[in-house]
Design a protein around this motif. Structure first.
Motif, PDB file in Angstrom:
ATOM      1  N   ILE A   1      11.479   3.928 -17.662  1.00 45.97           N
ATOM      2  CA  ILE A   1      11.140   4.510 -18.966  1.00 45.97           C
ATOM      3  C   ILE A   1      12.250   5.470 -19.357  1.00 45.97           C
ATOM      4  CG2 ILE A   1       9.548   5.992 -20.237  1.00 45.97           C
ATOM      5  CD1 ILE A   1       7.303   4.922 -18.559  1.00 45.97           C
TER       6      ILE A   1
ATOM      7  N   CYS B   1       3.594   8.290 -19.737  1.00 41.00           N
ATOM      8  CA  CYS B   1       3.203   6.965 -20.210  1.00 41.00           C
ATOM      9  C   CYS B   1       2.328   7.034 -21.456  1.00 41.00           C
ATOM     10  CB  CYS B   1       2.472   6.215 -19.103  1.00 41.00           C
ATOM     11  SG  CYS B   1       3.554   5.586 -17.797  1.00 41.00           S
TER      12      CYS B   1
ATOM     13  N   LYS C   1      11.100  -0.668 -19.700  1.00 37.28           N
ATOM     14  CA  LYS C   1       9.777  -1.049 -20.188  1.00 37.28           C
ATOM     15  C   LYS C   1       9.310  -0.204 -21.367  1.00 37.28           C
ATOM     16  CE  LYS C   1       9.537  -4.192 -17.153  1.00 37.28           C
ATOM     17  NZ  LYS C   1       9.701  -5.609 -17.577  1.00 37.28           N
ATOM     18  N   GLY C   2      10.026   0.869 -21.676  1.00 43.69           N
ATOM     19  CA  GLY C   2       9.591   1.664 -22.807  1.00 43.69           C
ATOM     20  C   GLY C   2      10.488   2.852 -23.076  1.00 43.69           C
TER      21      GLY C   2
ATOM     22  N   THR D   1       4.658   6.876 -24.509  1.00 44.74           N
ATOM     23  CA  THR D   1       5.714   5.871 -24.402  1.00 44.74           C
ATOM     24  C   THR D   1       5.440   4.688 -25.314  1.00 44.74           C
ATOM     25  OG1 THR D   1       6.146   6.476 -22.093  1.00 44.74           O
ATOM     26  CG2 THR D   1       6.929   4.330 -22.818  1.00 44.74           C
ATOM     27  N   ASN D   2       6.469   4.255 -26.026  1.00 41.96           N
ATOM     28  CA  ASN D   2       6.420   3.024 -26.810  1.00 41.96           C
ATOM     29  C   ASN D   2       7.143   1.922 -26.044  1.00 41.96           C
ATOM     30  OD1 ASN D   2       5.078   4.199 -28.989  1.00 41.96           O
ATOM     31  ND2 ASN D   2       6.990   4.766 -30.003  1.00 41.96           N
ATOM     32  N   SER D   3       6.563   0.751 -26.020  1.00 41.40           N
ATOM     33  CA  SER D   3       7.209  -0.369 -25.345  1.00 41.40           C
ATOM     34  C   SER D   3       8.457  -0.805 -26.104  1.00 41.40           C
ATOM     35  CB  SER D   3       6.232  -1.540 -25.231  1.00 41.40           C
ATOM     36  OG  SER D   3       5.911  -2.037 -26.528  1.00 41.40           O
TER      37      SER D   3
ATOM     38  N   LYS E   1       7.497  -2.685 -29.163  1.00 36.29           N
ATOM     39  CA  LYS E   1       7.103  -1.815 -30.276  1.00 36.29           C
ATOM     40  C   LYS E   1       8.322  -1.233 -30.976  1.00 36.29           C
ATOM     41  CE  LYS E   1       4.314   0.849 -32.753  1.00 36.29           C
ATOM     42  NZ  LYS E   1       5.277   1.769 -33.355  1.00 36.29           N
TER      43      LYS E   1
END
Length: 374
Positions: free
Chosen positions: A107, A221, A139-140, A224-226, A229
């Motif tokens: 992340i 998390c 992942k984000g 967190t934006n993927s 997104k």
């Protein structure tokens, strides 16, 4: 379970130095930070940095003969650079190494009030067909500014990285370098989300395998934006920019005309609107003028408004005056010869004149100087 899935990430602070803050600008430096290892690489852009970017990052592009170089404005040293595709490939390789085989992914944590770094990075990765490889590792994206707005809403007024590093970390550092901003972004986030953990006494690697960092990763998390997104947000931003660019041909002629003739070009444009009312024309003209030249707003606008609210007797240099509301008596309107003397005798004629002046008070705020003089 969801909780276990969330705990399988490594947190990495990161940031970019760019030639500007638009989507078409280029990367000048990529930096990332974790307690275990750091990454920093300068990039040689094709275009020069704009003046704001040169002041913000203290770097500039210089040309010596046929060669272009990136130079530190403070020290005067030439910086070692790579091409954008090479720097991005090295960055992804570094992320793959720091992820390892036991974690689910990485992340990336930045700290910016307006999201700029993530769209620029994704756009550059797509340009060189590196987005798929990048998405397999990262992942984000998490923005420390959004975290600070929630965590520090009642304690500080500014959520900038400089303010938070002073208040939370007791550090006063220069933020012109992406490597320093990446490190501070990670440490501020760790302070806000890590409960009792603090950057000065944390010796862990920053991944979810450490007991002391499980709560930290879980807290981050939630903000967190993927990557998917962020790609959708980027696509929406492109639609808006495309729509704005499609309007340029429509208004290009007016931009050129205003640069050449100034307010006179706006007046000529108003003559073509034959069905509009005079007051509507005045408002439209004022709107267009303030759009092309924001500094040309009427200087007496705020003054007239304050006079109306506070009921203070005042007059401008053109000979117009506002009603004297200190007494209950009406005020005689100024004559065409410029006489601004007021009369407090209560007569029907003066009452009618006073009503006329009151009705025209608001029009005097938005009318142009020429119309006021007439």
């Amino acid at each position: 379970p969801t909780e276990i899935f969330q705990l399988m990430y490594r947190l990495v602070g990161w940031d970019l130095d760019t030639t500007g803050r638009r989507l078409i600008d280029e990367i000048c430096q990529i930096s990332a930070y974790s307690p275990a290892m750091n990454f920093s690489q300068y990039v040689m852009p094709f275009r020069d940095l704009n003046p704001a970017a040169r002041r913000r990052h203290n770097i500039r592009v210089v040309t010596v003969g046929r060669y272009r170089m990136l130079k530190d404005s403070k020290t005067g040293k030439v910086l070692k650079t790579k091409s954008e595709i090479s720097a991005l490939s090295d960055f992804i390789q570094w992320l793959e190494n720091i992820k390892g085989d036991t974690l689910d992914g990485v992340i990336l944590i930045s700290h910016e009030p307006r999201k700029v770094a993530a769209p620029l990075l994704l756009e550059s990765l797509r340009k060189y067909n590196l987005l798929e490889r990048f998405s397999a590792v990262v992942k984000g994206f998490a923005n420390g500014y959004a975290i600070a707005e929630v965590k520090c809403a009642k304690t500080v007024r500014s959520f900038s990285l400089r303010t938070l590093s002073r208040v939370l970390l007791d550090k006063d550092e220069e933020l012109d370098n992406a490597a320093d901003r990446a490190r501070l972004a990670y440490q501020v986030m760790q302070h806000l989300c890590g409960s009792e953990d603090r950057p000065e006494n944390s010796q862990g690697s920053g991944d979810a395998g450490d007991e002391s960092n499980r709560g930290l990763v879980e807290a981050v998390c939630h903000y967190t934006n993927s990557v998917a997104k962020e790609e959708l947000d980027l696509a929406g931003l492109k639609v808006i920019l495309e729509r704005q660019n499609s309007l340029r041909p429509v208004f290009y002629h007016y931009f050129v005309s205003y640069e050449k003739d100034g307010k006179e070009s706006i007046s000529q444009l108003m003559t073509k609107l034959t069905q509009a009312k005079p007051k509507e024309l005045e408002e439209l003209q004022e709107l267009l003028i303030t759009h092309f030249d924001p500094e040309s707003q009427p200087k007496n606008e705020n003054k007239v408004q304050a006079d109306k609210e506070n009921k203070v007797d005042a007059g401008d240099a053109s000979g117009s005056s506002t009603p004297d509301t200190k007494t209950s008596s009406p005020v005689k309107a100024p004559s065409s010869s410029g006489d601004t003397n007021t009369n407090t005798h209560n007569s029907p004629q003066n009452n009618a004149t006073s009503k006329k002046v009151s009705m025209n008070a608001d029009e005097a705020v938005t009318s142009s100087p020429d119309s006021t003089a007439s």
